[in-house]
Design a protein around this motif. Structure first.
Motif, mmCIF file in Angstrom:
data_model
loop_
_atom_site.group_PDB
_atom_site.id
_atom_site.type_symbol
_atom_site.label_atom_id
_atom_site.label_comp_id
_atom_site.label_asym_id
_atom_site.label_seq_id
_atom_site.Cartn_x
_atom_site.Cartn_y
_atom_site.Cartn_z
ATOM 1 N N LEU A 90 0.834 -1.191 0.000
ATOM 2 C CA LEU A 90 0.000 0.000 0.000
ATOM 3 C C LEU A 90 0.872 1.246 0.000
ATOM 4 O O LEU A 90 0.636 2.200 -0.733
ATOM 5 C CB LEU A 90 -0.903 -0.003 1.232
ATOM 6 C CG LEU A 90 -1.815 1.198 1.379
ATOM 7 C CD1 LEU A 90 -2.915 1.140 0.335
ATOM 8 C CD2 LEU A 90 -2.429 1.237 2.767
ATOM 9 N N SER A 91 1.881 1.182 0.842
ATOM 10 C CA SER A 91 2.810 2.305 0.953
ATOM 11 C C SER A 91 3.383 2.684 -0.401
ATOM 12 O O SER A 91 3.446 3.851 -0.778
ATOM 13 C CB SER A 91 3.931 1.932 1.921
ATOM 14 O OG SER A 91 5.022 2.799 1.767
ATOM 15 N N ASN A 92 3.800 1.683 -1.142
ATOM 16 C CA ASN A 92 4.355 1.947 -2.472
ATOM 17 C C ASN A 92 3.355 2.619 -3.392
ATOM 18 O O ASN A 92 3.649 3.624 -4.029
ATOM 19 C CB ASN A 92 4.807 0.638 -3.124
ATOM 20 C CG ASN A 92 6.168 0.235 -2.639
ATOM 21 O OD1 ASN A 92 6.914 1.077 -2.144
ATOM 22 N ND2 ASN A 92 6.491 -1.031 -2.755
ATOM 23 N N GLU A 93 2.179 2.027 -3.426
ATOM 24 C CA GLU A 93 1.122 2.584 -4.261
ATOM 25 C C GLU A 93 0.873 4.041 -3.912
ATOM 26 O O GLU A 93 0.724 4.896 -4.767
ATOM 27 C CB GLU A 93 -0.174 1.798 -4.057
ATOM 28 C CG GLU A 93 -0.368 0.680 -5.062
ATOM 29 C CD GLU A 93 -1.800 0.188 -5.024
ATOM 30 O OE1 GLU A 93 -2.655 0.864 -5.609
ATOM 31 O OE2 GLU A 93 -2.042 -0.845 -4.381
ATOM 32 N N LEU A 94 0.797 4.277 -2.621
ATOM 33 C CA LEU A 94 0.547 5.619 -2.112
ATOM 34 C C LEU A 94 1.607 6.574 -2.624
ATOM 35 O O LEU A 94 1.322 7.625 -3.183
ATOM 36 C CB LEU A 94 0.552 5.574 -0.586
ATOM 37 C CG LEU A 94 -0.002 6.759 0.172
ATOM 38 C CD1 LEU A 94 -1.499 6.840 -0.004
ATOM 39 C CD2 LEU A 94 0.323 6.616 1.649
ATOM 40 N N ASP A 95 2.848 6.177 -2.445
ATOM 41 C CA ASP A 95 3.957 7.011 -2.895
ATOM 42 C C ASP A 95 3.840 7.325 -4.378
ATOM 43 O O ASP A 95 3.901 8.474 -4.797
ATOM 44 C CB ASP A 95 5.293 6.308 -2.636
ATOM 45 C CG ASP A 95 5.596 6.229 -1.169
ATOM 46 O OD1 ASP A 95 4.675 6.488 -0.370
ATOM 47 O OD2 ASP A 95 6.726 5.899 -0.824
ATOM 48 N N ASN A 96 3.634 6.287 -5.164
ATOM 49 C CA ASN A 96 3.551 6.481 -6.608
ATOM 50 C C ASN A 96 2.416 7.417 -6.971
ATOM 51 O O ASN A 96 2.570 8.317 -7.781
ATOM 52 C CB ASN A 96 3.320 5.140 -7.307
ATOM 53 C CG ASN A 96 4.539 4.261 -7.193
ATOM 54 O OD1 ASN A 96 5.646 4.769 -7.007
ATOM 55 N ND2 ASN A 96 4.340 2.963 -7.274
ATOM 56 N N ASN A 97 1.306 7.149 -6.345
ATOM 57 C CA ASN A 97 0.115 7.922 -6.650
ATOM 58 C C ASN A 97 0.331 9.406 -6.392
ATOM 59 O O ASN A 97 -0.074 10.258 -7.181
ATOM 60 C CB ASN A 97 -1.051 7.412 -5.804
ATOM 61 C CG ASN A 97 -2.359 7.576 -6.519
ATOM 62 O OD1 ASN A 97 -2.497 8.448 -7.372
ATOM 63 N ND2 ASN A 97 -3.325 6.757 -6.181
ATOM 64 N N VAL A 98 0.976 9.704 -5.296
ATOM 65 C CA VAL A 98 1.176 11.109 -4.949
ATOM 66 C C VAL A 98 2.325 11.715 -5.749
ATOM 67 O O VAL A 98 2.276 12.866 -6.159
ATOM 68 C CB VAL A 98 1.421 11.267 -3.430
ATOM 69 C CG1 VAL A 98 1.719 12.711 -3.103
ATOM 70 C CG2 VAL A 98 0.216 10.783 -2.656
ATOM 71 N N LEU A 99 3.320 10.912 -5.999
ATOM 72 C CA LEU A 99 4.529 11.432 -6.631
ATOM 73 C C LEU A 99 4.334 11.950 -8.046
ATOM 74 O O LEU A 99 5.019 12.864 -8.475
ATOM 75 C CB LEU A 99 5.619 10.354 -6.639
ATOM 76 C CG LEU A 99 6.382 10.207 -5.333
ATOM 77 C CD1 LEU A 99 7.233 8.962 -5.369
ATOM 78 C CD2 LEU A 99 7.247 11.432 -5.079
#
Lengths: 342, 342
Positions: A90-99
């Motif tokens: 989830l953390s990864n997805e979150l990062d990508n999504n925001v980045l």
DNA sequence: TAATAGCACTCTTTGGTTGAGAGTGCTAAA
DNA sequence: TTTAGCACTCTCAACCAAAGAGTGCTATTA
């Protein structure tokens, strides 16, 4: 206060109730959790827990549901025991999504809020830093109409503030440019708060050296800066369509009303300003009286000038804190990281 | 199609149903309206009206409720027969309420929307004119960061558009000012649409006389103007807290979702653009499929450059058109008047 | 003495039944 | 063409009974 067993049983009840949204009975606990006790014993403990105010019965022949006090205890336990950790996927997805967002600060915050809503399935909100803590980077006056001037104030933090002001005399753009550059030299690098504090005395001392125009514009600047010291530069809500999933009609109405007038944001900002990290408000009656059944998980973020705003979610008191606290926490961290480099 | 009596009875049914929100029976009609007919006769007519699709029965032993077709007929009748007139007291209040606002165009529209929501008790929405129809009044570049420039485009209509753009080279504010004034001389008085059409050929012809910087900034300008031709400069919703009063959970969800992504606004704008005066959409399935049970009364307004936006309300299909159509109509007129003088 | 099995008790939930009421469609008469 | 009369259908609210869930209390057990 509570011995180990009571604690364990209380948490089991709350956990189960969060998962299933039904009152939890004694027999259920013995089945689901390896406590090696009979239902009768659990019942005794439950009676005690009820007496202490952590749980309650909707009616005589029902299981128990947590009270607000119960939830608060549960959340504290979670935090103390460090049982909170974010799912790395989830953390990864979150990062990508925001980045992937662009460079504009307000857009980054907006994206983070959307992502938070997406993953939490609740209403996500973000509150920008207080305007008065922002550092002035650039002031520009643009001729707008005959006797109207558009003032643009860009802050170091990346926010842009427009305001149209009326003046009595007609000035050319050239004159306005001159005034702009004078004020830039005067105010650059100061916070709005500081400017407000100084503007009255310091600038009046300079009065003699200024010409009429500059003096006039200083007065205008004062007007902008004085007005609405708590005005929010932008504010973000995302996932309002998630509202009906967890709130009653009445609550939806209250939340929408709260969102429409900004009082709510100001109260919220006041509540959390000065604190650090992630906070949980169980039952929000201290913020909006009519929102008793709702809770909020909210965390502060900082921009590159270390001025802080807040981002979080509003959901039912019966929400999955175990998952959502780290989610909000992580989002705030990502946001801080993104804003610090931009 | 419908003879006079059928028409009268149909309108009586719809009128009553709007007032009371219950199925209307034959006996009720004979009591409430001076038709001098027996319930049995009314029943016969009702059977015919049902056959023709104007009304329907929720179940065998209930009265009749209007269908969408019925509402459409009713609204047309209202408009044809000019039975619409605004309460003058309300009109005054409305005027006063809107008039006291400040000078900013977007604030005027916002206030009008709030007022409309206040008096209608439904969700009020406003859609600004299309960005591409706006006339450019002033372009200004402000140094924002090392390699970022803040472009501010002020339109004749009074809207302010900010955009941060990235550039490869570092320019001083002085250079930017020079570029600004060049572009001002080039673009002033043109609509964004026109600029977009011309920018490609005309400016490339000037290329020789321009220095590197200006050329660069023209490319940037192009980027701003090309991007999102349908982007809305501002959009306004007011009275969302009125939503729960007339909508079901599902509808609330759909409306909020529609509001959150701007697709809805664009569709709407598309639907009404080119039309004149006040329109009624009964059953909004042609705009958002899931919003069948809702209706919209919407009217266009114009600013001083005769570019039009729209303002209106979304409410239950069972709404008081007799009162609300003139309300929306009047609000749009007031708005047009206010925007034309500002 | 703490834990537990047993049991009576309470309360919700569900389904079925019933009667009143509302409104209809049809038919026959005016 | 309109209307009075009437049988019919369906909803709604009230009521009842049985099932089920979970409890608190008490007597018993390790």
């Amino acid at each position: 206060m509570l011995d180990e067993r009571r604690k364990k049983i209380l948490c089991a009840i709350i956990q189960s109730h969060i998962d299933l949204n039904i009152p939890i009975g004694s027999f259920f606990i013995t089945q689901k959790f390896p406590v090696d006790l009979s239902p009768a014993t659990i019942r005794n403990t439950m009676a005690k827990l009820e007496e202490l105010g952590y749980i309650t019965q909707p009616h005589t022949s029902a299981g128990r549901i947590p009270t607000e006090k119960g939830y608060k205890f549960y959340v504290n336990t979670l935090i103390e025991e460090q049982t909170l950790s974010i799912n790395s996927e989830l953390s990864n997805e979150l990062d990508n999504n925001v980045l992937i967002t662009g460079r504009d600060n307000s857009k980054i915050v907006k994206k983070a809020t959307e992502t938070l809503s997406l993953y939490s399935h609740y209403l996500a909100i973000a509150i920008p830093p207080k305007t008065e803590d922002m550092t002035i980077k650039h002031i520009k006056f643009i001729k707008y109409e005959e006797k109207k001037v558009l003032a643009v104030i860009v802050s170091e933090e990346g926010t842009i503030n427009n305001k149209i002001i009326e003046i009595d005399k007609i000035y050319s753009q050239k004159q306005l440019d001159k005034a702009s550059s004078y004020l830039n030299s005067k105010f650059h690098g100061l916070t709005i708060k500081k400017v407000r504090d100084r503007i009255t005395d310091q600038l009046y001392r300079d009065k003699i050296v200024c010409d009429q125009l500059v003096e006039n514009l200083i007065a205008l600047c004062k007007e902008i800066i004085m007005e609405e010291p708590h005005k929010l530069a932008f504010d973000v809500f995302s996932g309002t369509s998630n509202l009906p999933d967890f709130a009653t009609m009445k609550q939806i109405k209250e939340i929408l009303k709260a969102i429409e007038d900004k009082q709510f944001m100001l109260k919220l900002l006041h509540q959390i300003s000065g604190t650090q990290g992630t906070q949980v408000f169980v039952g929000m009656e201290n913020i909006i009286p009519s929102l008793q059944e709702l809770s909020m998980v909210i965390s502060t973020y900082k921009d590159k000038k270390f001025v802080s705003g807040a981002i979080g979610i509003i959901g039912p008191t019966r929400m999955n804190y175990q998952k959502l606290i780290p989610l909000v926490d992580h989002t705030a961290r990502v946001l801080t990281r993104l804003l610090s480099v931009s």
